[in-house]
Design an enzyme around this catalytic site. Structure first.
Site, short mmCIF file in Angstrom:
data_model
loop_
_atom_site.label_atom_id
_atom_site.label_comp_id
_atom_site.label_asym_id
_atom_site.label_seq_id
_atom_site.Cartn_x
_atom_site.Cartn_y
_atom_site.Cartn_z
N LYS A 63 -2.90 5.41 2.30
CA LYS A 63 -2.19 6.55 1.34
C LYS A 63 -2.72 7.80 1.73
O LYS A 63 -1.79 8.90 1.63
CB LYS A 63 -2.46 6.28 -0.15
CG LYS A 63 -1.85 5.16 -0.64
CD LYS A 63 -1.48 5.18 -2.18
CE LYS A 63 -0.46 4.05 -2.37
NZ LYS A 63 -0.50 3.63 -4.19
N LYS A 99 5.06 -4.76 4.56
CA LYS A 99 5.20 -5.30 3.25
C LYS A 99 6.18 -4.53 2.29
O LYS A 99 6.72 -3.42 2.68
CB LYS A 99 3.71 -4.70 2.48
CG LYS A 99 3.72 -5.15 0.94
CD LYS A 99 2.40 -4.56 0.45
CE LYS A 99 2.90 -3.44 -0.50
NZ LYS A 99 2.04 -2.80 -1.56
N LYS A 143 7.95 -0.51 -2.89
CA LYS A 143 8.97 0.36 -3.94
C LYS A 143 9.02 2.01 -3.56
O LYS A 143 9.80 2.43 -3.76
CB LYS A 143 8.66 0.37 -5.33
CG LYS A 143 7.19 0.68 -5.83
CD LYS A 143 6.91 0.57 -7.15
CE LYS A 143 5.35 0.92 -7.38
NZ LYS A 143 4.71 0.13 -8.15
#
Ligand code: ATP
Ligand code: LTN
Length: 334
Positions: free
Chosen positions: A116, A198, A201
């Site tokens: 992140k 992966k 969203k």
């Protein structure tokens, strides 16, 4: 009367975007499967979302939407405690304490923080770094036995266990040491176009994911376009056939069968037919959820009432653990 010896489950999902088939098969589907056997706390972990910049109005909408989705997936509000993290101040309070028993070396190893930080390099904030401590507090407050999560959260759960053991070693038994519950087939649903990544969203390419409330014809189209390989065998082999293996996982997880069952069911069929069958299975699974979700979402008063009741229950359980912790570390109790 409810059995007071039932084992306890805690899990949470962030209201940080529209949920995908990955979230459903990795987490949500199992939430409802476990609700009869365990006492379950299912939380909308709104505080976690602030680690990435959020639009306040959108965050509020998505928090209600996630609650509606929990209900639409069949999580019974009579049997389970469905609540917002920010309605229980003990999460933040315990997080502070646990932060003082977590080493920077441990936090430095967290792969989600590294990922992140790369994706949001303009906002690498303290919350993003200490996020796993808040997650540990979420879990440990309720003396949880089991935590249903996807594969990507395993490292965070390990950290929660280590911190709990460290605290227990210093002060005596305070926290239950939780176990992860990771589903066999749904643990890591991959992107439809880039099956080495992966399904997420926050992906910018909408063809990579299926949303839980996606329209049937879009679901069919996305599966039709899903990347496979140049072969023609429907066989599970993640290294050689990541696309087909992902589709096998999806089909098996939706149907609740093994990969071998799926291989057998489709042996000899063409990729195109298999992709259509997976599309139909997913669309059939999601259609009733979408319908119920929209119903629940309309009923704001009901959702607010539920949140108020459940905040009280969650606060009651959490404050017992927090009180014990405050006592153990030596805070003056009145
Ligand atoms: P993002 O993809 O935006 O980083 P996320 O979907 O990983 O977010 P959450 O919404 O908090 O983050 O995830 C909720 C649950 O869904 C977690 O238990 C997580 O492990 C699981 N999950 C997320 N993506 C997948 C996936 N592709 N396959 C299986 N489980 C998943
Ligand atoms: N970190 C998780 C969400 C999360 C969670 C939790 C999951 C926050 N607290 C406690 C299980 C238990 C995520 O990003 N998926």
């Amino acid at each position: 009367m409810e059995n007071p010896n039932k084992k306890i489950i805690f899990s949470g999902i962030q209201p940080s975007g529209n949920l995908t088939l990955g979230n459903y098969l990795g987490a949500l589907k199992n939430f409802s499967l476990l609700q009869d056997e365990y006492r379950c706390y299912y939380c909308v972990v709104d505080m976690h979302t602030l680690t990435v910049r959020q639009d306040p109005a959108a965050l509020k909408e998505r928090s209600y939407a996630l609650l509606a989705l929990y209900l639409a997936c069949g999580i019974d509000p009579e049997k389970n405690v469905l609540f917002m993290q920010s309605h229980v101040p003990a999460h933040a309070e315990l997080s502070w304490i646990l932060g003082c028993y977590t080493y920077m070396g441990e936090l430095n190893r967290m792969t989600q923080f590294k990922d992140k930080s790369k994706r949001h390099s303009d906002n690498i904030n303290g919350g993003l770094y200490t996020y796993p401590v808040l997650m540990a507090a979420d879990i440990l407050l309720y003396q949880s036995d089991l935590v249903p999560i996807g594969q990507d959260q395993k490292q965070h759960l390990e950290l929660a266990r280590n911190v709990a053991e460290r605290f227990n070693n210093i002060y005596g038994d305070t926290f239950k040491i939780p176990e992860p519950f990771i589903p066999k087939q749904g643990a890591k649903i991959m992107s439809l176009q880039e099956p080495d990544k992966k399904m997420s969203k926050s992906d910018t390419n909408a063809n990579n994911f299926i949303l839980i409330n996606e329209e049937r014809d879009i679901i069919m189209k996305k599966f039709k376009r899903a990347v496979t390989d140049s072969g023609n065998e429907i066989r599970f082999d993640e290294a050689e056939k990541p696309g087909i293996s992902n589709l096998i996982n999806i089909y098996s997880a939706v149907k609740g069968i093994t990969r071998e069952d799926t291989e057998r069911e489709f042996a000899g069929l063409r990729y195109g037919d298999f992709k259509a069958a997976v599309g139909i299975a997913v669309a059939d699974e999601l259609a009733p959820i979408k319908e119920k979700y929209e119903e629940f979402l309309k009923n704001r008063d009901y959702l607010d009432r539920l949140l108020r009741q459940n905040a009280e229950i969650a606060n009651g359980a959490a404050s017992q653990t927090l009180r014990d912790v405050y006592e153990k570390v030596g805070f003056v109790q009145l």
